[in-house]
Scaffold this active site. Structure first.
Site, PDB file in Angstrom:
ATOM      1  N   CYS A 108       0.851  -1.189   0.000  1.00  0.00           N
ATOM      2  CA  CYS A 108       0.000   0.000   0.000  1.00  0.00           C
ATOM      3  C   CYS A 108       0.886   1.237   0.000  1.00  0.00           C
ATOM      4  O   CYS A 108       1.459   1.591   1.033  1.00  0.00           O
ATOM      5  CB  CYS A 108      -0.931   0.007   1.205  1.00  0.00           C
ATOM      6  N   GLY A 109       0.981   1.890  -1.147  1.00  0.00           N
ATOM      7  CA  GLY A 109       1.814   3.076  -1.246  1.00  0.00           C
ATOM      8  C   GLY A 109       1.251   4.263  -0.502  1.00  0.00           C
ATOM      9  O   GLY A 109       1.990   4.978   0.199  1.00  0.00           O
ATOM     10  N   HIS A 110      -0.062   4.480  -0.631  1.00  0.00           N
ATOM     11  CA  HIS A 110      -0.621   5.645   0.066  1.00  0.00           C
ATOM     12  C   HIS A 110      -0.539   5.453   1.581  1.00  0.00           C
ATOM     13  O   HIS A 110      -0.328   6.409   2.325  1.00  0.00           O
ATOM     14  CB  HIS A 110      -2.067   5.908  -0.384  1.00  0.00           C
ATOM     15  N   ASP A 284      -9.778   3.601  -5.133  1.00  0.00           N
ATOM     16  CA  ASP A 284      -8.717   4.390  -4.520  1.00  0.00           C
ATOM     17  C   ASP A 284      -8.942   5.859  -4.865  1.00  0.00           C
ATOM     18  O   ASP A 284      -8.981   6.239  -6.032  1.00  0.00           O
ATOM     19  CB  ASP A 284      -7.356   3.928  -5.041  1.00  0.00           C
ATOM     20  N   GLY A 289      -0.494   4.514  -4.764  1.00  0.00           N
ATOM     21  CA  GLY A 289       0.953   4.536  -4.654  1.00  0.00           C
ATOM     22  C   GLY A 289       1.650   3.374  -5.332  1.00  0.00           C
ATOM     23  O   GLY A 289       2.520   3.559  -6.192  1.00  0.00           O
ATOM     24  N   SER A 290       1.285   2.142  -4.978  1.00  0.00           N
ATOM     25  CA  SER A 290       1.937   0.997  -5.611  1.00  0.00           C
ATOM     26  C   SER A 290       1.476   0.832  -7.052  1.00  0.00           C
ATOM     27  O   SER A 290       2.218   0.321  -7.900  1.00  0.00           O
ATOM     28  CB  SER A 290       1.696  -0.282  -4.790  1.00  0.00           C
TER      29      SER A 290
END
Length: 364
Positions: A108-110, A284, A289-290
């Site tokens: 999870c990038g965010h 999202d 992010g990812s």
């Protein structure tokens, strides 16, 4: 486990009926991230990846807490968060189990961006008044780094440096029930993403088309079930399409430092707007992010992202991440995605033992 982590986060206190759970909420480019460190039941496992595997199959108490915090009336169908757990070793500041309404994700990038901001804001990681400090985080897909940028004692942005991203396949034919036959690209960036132009589905990444975008994302994901290129080369627990990213090219333009570029570099930059539908129909709000990391690998493979250039990636809301490739790795590239995260509140959630709705409900 570092002493600093032990002082900020505690676990092992069951969150049973009538007990309170404390959370800190952030949003990253509009996407929520609920951070839970106190009131967690035991989370067994020798690594974050193992803890996720155990949580998926045999931790009903933890899953009950996930539902309590994610489902209405305390959350909603698109809620997202993370349980703080010990890192794999002393090389990281913390570990995290990412969760959503359907279970536990691998990356999870965010959330990593939000956790970087939180780690500095909470005092877990000491930071300078001006400059950049790394926050190392163990997630199920590996160790990632949040580079937290500071100015005059305030956090002004976070750059998420992901695990290596690799392209698995280009132009995979997918037959959908309602949107015809389309071609998608597959890339792994801590999770597997199917990426395609929204226009190929007869759609655009805009809020008024979200019901159709969700339907399309679900159908593309279902059509790719068990596709060999969705399998992770090293860890089967990371296999399978997690998100479907549907994008629209906007333009190529010069992006200046005031538009989110931390180091001030400018150059010709592809600009895209997208929406990512992940898990089972979740949307999202951020540019993902990812997913941005996966798109950077794909743009590089297709020759659309020159060395040193940045992607300006806009969400369905119009919020922005910028991304760039900062290196190479075996079979892929190392990416860095920059965005902002803001604290939205602190919460103390409770479950009334007489509440007939229990851990809540989901309407979608």
């Amino acid at each position: 486990m570092s002493p600093a982590f032990e002082g900020v986060v505690s676990w092992g206190t069951p969150a049973g009926t009538g007990d309170a759970v404390e959370c800190v909420d952030y949003h990253t480019a509009g996407e929520p991230f609920r951070i839970v460190g106190h009131g967690l039941p035991p989370v067994p496992g020798d690594s974050v990846a193992e803890r996720r595997a155990i949580a998926l199959r045999s931790n009903p108490e933890l899953d009950r807490l996930r539902r309590l915090l994610c489902h209405e009336p305390r959350g909603h169908a698109d809620m997202y968060g993370g349980f703080l757990v010990p890192p794999d070793d002393e090389g990281a500041h913390l570990g995290v189990l990412f969760w959503h309404k359907d279970g536990y994700s691998t990356a999870c990038g965010h959330g990593t961006i939000a956790l970087g901001a939180w780690a500095v804001d909470s005092g877990l990681v000491a930071a300078p008044r001006n400059g950049t400090v790394p926050v190392r985080i163990d997630v199920p897909s590996g160790r990632v780094t949040a580079l937290v940028h500071r100015q005059d004692g305030r956090t002004t942005g976070v750059s998420f440096r992901n695990v290596p991203a690799r392209v698995a396949a280009l132009d995979v034919t997918v037959r959908t029930e309602d949107f015809g036959t389309v071609r998608v690209d597959l890339a792994h960036a801590g999770a597997c993403y199917a990426v395609l132009p929204a226009g190929d589905l007869g759609l655009a990444p805009v809020p008024e088309l979200l019901p159709e975008l969700i339907r399309a994302g679900r159908q593309v994901k279902a059509a790719l079930r068990d596709h060999p290129d969705t399998r992770d080369l090293h860890d089967p627990r990371l296999s399978g399409v997690y998100g479907v990213l549907m994008y629209q090219d906007i333009a190529d333009k010069t992006v200046s430092s005031v538009e989110g570029m931390v180091d001030g570099t400018a150059g010709g930059t592809p600009v895209q707007r997208s929406v990512t539908v992940f898990a089972d129909g979740q949307v999202d709000r951020s540019p993902c992010g990812s997913g941005t990391s996966a798109q950077l690998a794909l743009l590089t493979r297709r020759g659309r992202l020159a060395p040193g250039a940045r992607l300006r990636h806009e969400s369905v809301l119009g919020t922005v991440f910028t991304g760039r490739v900062v290196g190479t790795a075996e079979g892929g590239v190392v990416t860095e995605v920059t965005g902002t995260a803001h604290r939205t509140g602190t919460h103390r959630f409770e479950l009334d033992p007489d509440d007939t709705l229990g851990t809540g409900f989901v309407l979608r």
